[in-house]
Motif scaffolding. Sequence first.
Motif, PDB file in Angstrom:
ATOM      1  N   ASN A  13       0.843  -1.196   0.000  1.00 39.10           N
ATOM      2  CA  ASN A  13       0.000   0.000   0.000  1.00 39.10           C
ATOM      3  C   ASN A  13       0.877   1.243   0.000  1.00 39.10           C
ATOM      4  O   ASN A  13       2.012   1.216   0.479  1.00 39.10           O
ATOM      5  CB  ASN A  13      -0.911   0.014   1.231  1.00 39.10           C
ATOM      6  CG  ASN A  13      -2.022   1.042   1.122  1.00 39.10           C
ATOM      7  OD1 ASN A  13      -2.409   1.458   0.042  1.00 39.10           O
ATOM      8  ND2 ASN A  13      -2.544   1.450   2.254  1.00 39.10           N
ATOM      9  N   ASP A  30       3.089   7.051   3.603  1.00 37.97           N
ATOM     10  CA  ASP A  30       3.430   5.804   4.269  1.00 37.97           C
ATOM     11  C   ASP A  30       3.427   4.718   3.198  1.00 37.97           C
ATOM     12  O   ASP A  30       2.389   4.444   2.596  1.00 37.97           O
ATOM     13  CB  ASP A  30       2.401   5.440   5.343  1.00 37.97           C
ATOM     14  CG  ASP A  30       2.246   6.534   6.393  1.00 37.97           C
ATOM     15  OD1 ASP A  30       3.271   7.007   6.902  1.00 37.97           O
ATOM     16  OD2 ASP A  30       1.100   6.904   6.691  1.00 37.97           O
ATOM     17  N   LYS A  32       3.894   0.865   2.551  1.00 37.51           N
ATOM     18  CA  LYS A  32       3.934  -0.445   3.210  1.00 37.51           C
ATOM     19  C   LYS A  32       4.541  -1.453   2.246  1.00 37.51           C
ATOM     20  O   LYS A  32       4.046  -1.639   1.133  1.00 37.51           O
ATOM     21  CB  LYS A  32       2.541  -0.884   3.637  1.00 37.51           C
ATOM     22  CG  LYS A  32       2.541  -2.177   4.423  1.00 37.51           C
ATOM     23  CD  LYS A  32       1.149  -2.518   4.920  1.00 37.51           C
ATOM     24  CE  LYS A  32       1.168  -3.796   5.735  1.00 37.51           C
ATOM     25  NZ  LYS A  32      -0.187  -4.137   6.202  1.00 37.51           N
ATOM     26  N   LYS A 115       6.615   0.196  12.180  1.00 38.28           N
ATOM     27  CA  LYS A 115       5.570  -0.825  12.080  1.00 38.28           C
ATOM     28  C   LYS A 115       6.103  -2.104  11.438  1.00 38.28           C
ATOM     29  O   LYS A 115       5.477  -2.684  10.549  1.00 38.28           O
ATOM     30  CB  LYS A 115       4.362  -0.304  11.316  1.00 38.28           C
ATOM     31  CG  LYS A 115       3.672   0.850  12.006  1.00 38.28           C
ATOM     32  CD  LYS A 115       2.446   1.286  11.242  1.00 38.28           C
ATOM     33  CE  LYS A 115       1.795   2.469  11.933  1.00 38.28           C
ATOM     34  NZ  LYS A 115       0.635   2.972  11.182  1.00 38.28           N
ATOM     35  N   THR A 129       7.543  -7.297   6.965  1.00 38.20           N
ATOM     36  CA  THR A 129       6.609  -6.251   6.545  1.00 38.20           C
ATOM     37  C   THR A 129       6.960  -4.991   7.327  1.00 38.20           C
ATOM     38  O   THR A 129       7.214  -5.065   8.531  1.00 38.20           O
ATOM     39  CB  THR A 129       5.155  -6.675   6.835  1.00 38.20           C
ATOM     40  OG1 THR A 129       4.892  -7.908   6.161  1.00 38.20           O
ATOM     41  CG2 THR A 129       4.169  -5.626   6.361  1.00 38.20           C
ATOM     42  N   PHE A 130       6.979  -3.851   6.653  1.00 42.66           N
ATOM     43  CA  PHE A 130       7.285  -2.594   7.340  1.00 42.66           C
ATOM     44  C   PHE A 130       6.712  -1.422   6.576  1.00 42.66           C
ATOM     45  O   PHE A 130       6.372  -1.531   5.398  1.00 42.66           O
ATOM     46  CB  PHE A 130       8.792  -2.415   7.553  1.00 42.66           C
ATOM     47  CG  PHE A 130       9.588  -2.342   6.283  1.00 42.66           C
ATOM     48  CD1 PHE A 130       9.893  -1.121   5.703  1.00 42.66           C
ATOM     49  CD2 PHE A 130      10.052  -3.495   5.668  1.00 42.66           C
ATOM     50  CE1 PHE A 130      10.630  -1.046   4.531  1.00 42.66           C
ATOM     51  CE2 PHE A 130      10.785  -3.437   4.504  1.00 42.66           C
ATOM     52  CZ  PHE A 130      11.076  -2.210   3.933  1.00 42.66           C
ATOM     53  N   SER A 131       6.605  -0.315   7.267  1.00 41.13           N
ATOM     54  CA  SER A 131       6.190   0.947   6.646  1.00 41.13           C
ATOM     55  C   SER A 131       7.386   1.868   6.565  1.00 41.13           C
ATOM     56  O   SER A 131       8.172   1.969   7.514  1.00 41.13           O
ATOM     57  CB  SER A 131       5.083   1.616   7.460  1.00 41.13           C
ATOM     58  OG  SER A 131       3.883   0.896   7.356  1.00 41.13           O
TER      59      SER A 131
END
Length: 177
Positions: A13, A30, A32, A115, A129-131
Amino acid sequence: MFELNDATAKVANFNPRAERHGDENKLAGDLKLVVAVSSSVLDYFQKGLRQALYRKAAQGEQQDLIDGSDGLTAVKFPKLGALPWDEEYPGYSLLIGGGLGLTDPLVIKDVTLKKLSFEPLEGGTLQLTFSAVFHPTKAEAGALCEQIKNEVQLTLVSPLNQSKGDKPVQEDLTAAA
């Protein structure tokens, strides 16, 4: 510090938004990202974390494919799912290429990684997974919106290597163990 070098990542995203900076709004975003990496990446976050989440494969399970490694390829707690990691990492640079239709990669500086979550996968692979939080230009925001749900080539350069202008110096950890 944690870095990636030309890893294949999925843009899960991109959320463009506005931040108040005094009396003016400033474009922020942001991004993702989801990337499959070797479980050895966990060693950059906390010593012993990989050993807590993985074990050696038993007879009949997937064995280690890399000679000379420690053999931690089986997930200890498969029903645990993704684990959040509550820490932020400011000062990164992102180099995003592939699928953008650009001859040069999109370079975004002053990025904060947050995150993060780690999902152990069988075979010694980790889904990370990270932002990535930053202030894109209008052109960057548009290019990133077009990449939602697509795969891109991602390089993360840590603050330690920013001054050198180098690509990451750590070994390539994106290959599955």
